[in-house]
Write an enzyme that holds these catalytic residues in place. Sequence first.
Site, PDB file in Angstrom:
ATOM      1  CE  LYS A 116      -3.889  -1.898   2.604  1.00  0.00           C
ATOM      2  NZ  LYS A 116      -4.754  -2.227   2.057  1.00  0.00           N
ATOM      3  CD  GLU A 200      -4.615   5.666   4.165  1.00  0.00           C
ATOM      4  OE1 GLU A 200      -5.827   5.731   4.684  1.00  0.00           O
ATOM      5  OE2 GLU A 200      -4.087   5.158   3.422  1.00  0.00           O
ATOM      6  CG  HIS A 235     -11.808  -1.583   9.067  1.00  0.00           C
ATOM      7  ND1 HIS A 235     -12.446  -0.086   8.995  1.00  0.00           N
ATOM      8  CD2 HIS A 235     -11.196  -1.842  10.392  1.00  0.00           C
ATOM      9  CE1 HIS A 235     -11.963   0.449  10.111  1.00  0.00           C
ATOM     10  NE2 HIS A 235     -11.354  -0.438  11.100  1.00  0.00           N
ATOM     11  NE  ARG A 292      -8.340  -9.405  -4.143  1.00  0.00           N
ATOM     12  CZ  ARG A 292      -9.550  -8.812  -3.649  1.00  0.00           C
ATOM     13  NH1 ARG A 292     -10.738  -9.002  -4.133  1.00  0.00           N
ATOM     14  NH2 ARG A 292      -9.407  -8.085  -2.716  1.00  0.00           N
TER      15      ARG A 292
END
Length: 677
Positions: A116, A200, A235, A292
Site C-alpha cells: 500500500k 493516514e 472494515h 483481481r
Amino acid sequence: MFKKILIANRGEIACRVAATCKRLGIGSVAVFSDADADAKHVALCDEAVHIGGSAAADSYLRLERIVEAARATGAQAIHPGYGFLSENEAFAQACTAHGIEFIGPPVAAIAAMGSKAAAKALMQRAAVPLVPGYHGDDQSADLLQREADAIGYPVLLKASAGGGGKGMRVVEQSADFAAALASCKREAASSFGNDRVLIEKYLLRPRHVEVQVFADKAGNTVYLFDRDCSVQRRHQKVLEEAPAPGLSDAVRRQMGEAAVAAARAVNYVGAGTVEFIMTPEGQFYFMEMNTRLQVEHPVTEMVTGLDLVEWQLRVAAGEALPLLQHQLSVTGHAIEARIYAENPARGFLPSTGTLRHLRLPAAVEFKVGEGGRAAVRIDSGVRCGDTITPFYDPMIAKLIVHGADRAAALARLSSALGEFEIVGPSTNVEFLQRIAGSVPFMAADLDTGLIERNHEALFAPATASTRDALALACAAQLAREEADNTDRSPWSTLHHWRLNAGYRQVLSWRTAGHEAAPGADQATLTEVVFERDGGRDTLELDGTRHEFSWRRGSGADEFSVTVDQTRVAGRVFIDGEHFHVFCRGKALGFERETPLAHAAEEHGTGRLTAPMPGRVIAVLVAPGTKVDKGTPLLVMEAMKMEHTIEAPAAGVVAEILFAVGDQVSDGAQLLIMEAEG
Ligand code: ADP
Ligand code: ADP
Ligand code: MG
C-alpha cells in the site's frame, strides 16, 4: 481463446468462473483439498485435481502444486479467483515461467500495488489524490510518532502489506500512538510477514467508493463505473451496490478517470478495482488497488449487462477489450448482500457446521454475458448437506438483486432475503434484513460507520410477533406426535394430559437465542397450551385462548395453521428438539423444552459445549470455582477470532475437560457444572 483453464480457487468464485467457461465452451479444471473432495466447484468443472490437505497452506496456497496440476491437465491458463494466490507475485511468476497464462495483471503490476505504501508513492506521481498521511520508508518509531502528530488525530495505522482489515488501528490521541504502532506491527508481521506500516488521516463518516477498471494488453483501459461498499463490519464489506448513490456525473467521471490513471501508472492488464475513500463533502482519495476480480463484481455485471469473467478470459487470451469507454453505460441499480455463516450477536463470530436445510431464493437464472439482467441472482459455492468448515471463508452465498432504480432493487433485496432458509450454522440473514430495512440504508445515507452507529436498532432483540411461528411449531410437534402414535408407540399419548373428555397439553418453547434474532442472546421460555375439548381445538398464546387448527401442506415440512380466523403457511424444519420455522420472510428458531432439559437449566448444568471447532486458549476457572450466570469460564479461538464461554446459570465448576492448547470439535462438552450446595 483458451481451450482449457484451471481454476485455482474454491467456493462460489470457482463456481462463478466455471459457469462462464461452460458458456464459452472452455474446458475447466478444478483443484480441491481434502475438505472439498465433494464440493460444488469440483462437480461443476470438467476435471479436478486433488492438491492436498484441508488447511489452505496445504492446498489452495501451494503454488507449485497448482502449476503442476495445470501442466498435468494441459490447462493453458490459470484463473486465481480472489483471496488465496490471486495477488501473489510468485504465483503469477511461476505460471509465466511454465508457459501458463496467469489470468490477471502482469507480475510488476501486482508487485507495485501489493504494498500500500509503494502504491501510494506511485499514485502521488500519477497525480491521483491521496488521503493526507505518511507512507515513507523510514519506519523508526520516533519519526512515525512525529508524522502522526503532524497529520493530526485521529489517525489510522495500516499494515502496508495488509488486506482484510488486518493490522488496522485507529489512534485517537498522541499518547496512544506508541502502543497502537507496536500492536499494528505485531499483527502485520504475523499475518503478512512484513511489519511495514503507513499512517493516514482517519476520516470521519467516510464512504468507501470503488471503481472497476479493465485494461487489455494493447493498453486500452476503461472504467466500468463505481460501487459503494460503505456498509462494513470490522472494515469488511457486507453490502455493496452499483452505481454508488448520489454521485454527480462530474464526480463519477473524475473518479473513473482517476482509477484509469492509477491503472495506467502500473501498466495494468485485466480486471482491477481502485478503492477510494470519500468524505461527506464528496472529496475522494485513493486507498488501494485490488489487482483481481472482486467479491462484489456481480453488481457491476448487473448494471452493465456484462460478464467480467468473460472479459478477463478474452483479455488474457490477447483479445482487445470488447467495449470502449463511450460504449459503456449503466442501467438500473444493483445491490449485493454477502450471506455468511456467522453470528452477528457474538461479534460476527464465524459459525460452522452442516447445512442441514438450505433453500435459496428463487432466482431468475442469471445468464452471464447474454445481457441478461436477472432481477435476483444467487452465487453460491455450497449445496444442501455441505459443511461450512473452519478452514475457509464462511460465506454461504451472495445475493445480488437488480431493479430499475435503487428503491426497486432494495424492495427485491428485502423480499429475497426473506426467502432464505438455512438450518445448521448461524447466519447473518436476519441482520442483513435489518440493515436493508433501516432508515439510513433505505435513504442511501451511507458511510462506513452505519452499522456501528445503528447498533441499537440492528442488534435489538426480535420484536416481531412470534405468534404465527409458535403456532406453526406447535402444529409440527402435534403432527410429529400424531405420526408417532400411528406409526410407533400407542403409549406416547400418555404425555398428553387427559382432562375430562379432552386433551390438555403444555408445549414449552425456548427461543433459540442467536438463531431467532441477532440481539436475542437471552433465551426465553414460552408456554403454549393446546386443548381439545369436544372436537374444538384451542391454543393459549400470550395468555389468550384462540381457535386453532392446523394441517400439513403439500411439501414435507410445510404446514398451515389457522389462529382465530387468520391462516398462515410456513415451513418447519425439525432437527432433534430444535424447530426452525420459516414463515412470512422470517426465520425463527425454537427449542422444545422437555422436562429433563428444563431441570438441567434451572440447576446451572446447562450445555457447556463448544460453539465451533477450535482451540482452547484460556481457562478462567478451576474445579470448585463458584460461578454466577454469565461468569466467563473459558476462551476458545477459531478462525483467528476469540469466543468466551460463559456460565449459563449459577453453579459450581465440577470438572474442566480440556486444557489450554487443546483442539476441540464442534459441540464437544467443555466442562461439567453442578448445582450449588
Ligand atoms: P473484497 O473487496 O473483494 O471483498 P477482500 O480484501 O475483503 O476484498 O478479500 C476478498 C477475499 O479474499 C475475501 O473473501 C477474503 O476471505 C479473502 N482474503 C482477504 N485477505 C486475505 C488474506 N490475507 N489471505 C487469504 N485470503 C484473504
Ligand atoms: P484492506 O486492504 O483491508 O481492504 P483498506 O485500505 O482498503 O484495507 O481499508 C479497508 C477499510 O477501512 C475501508 O473500506 C474503510 O472502511 C476503512 N478505511 C481505510 N482507510 C481509511 C481512512 N483513512 N479513514 C477512515 N476509514 C478508512
Ligand atoms: Mg480494501
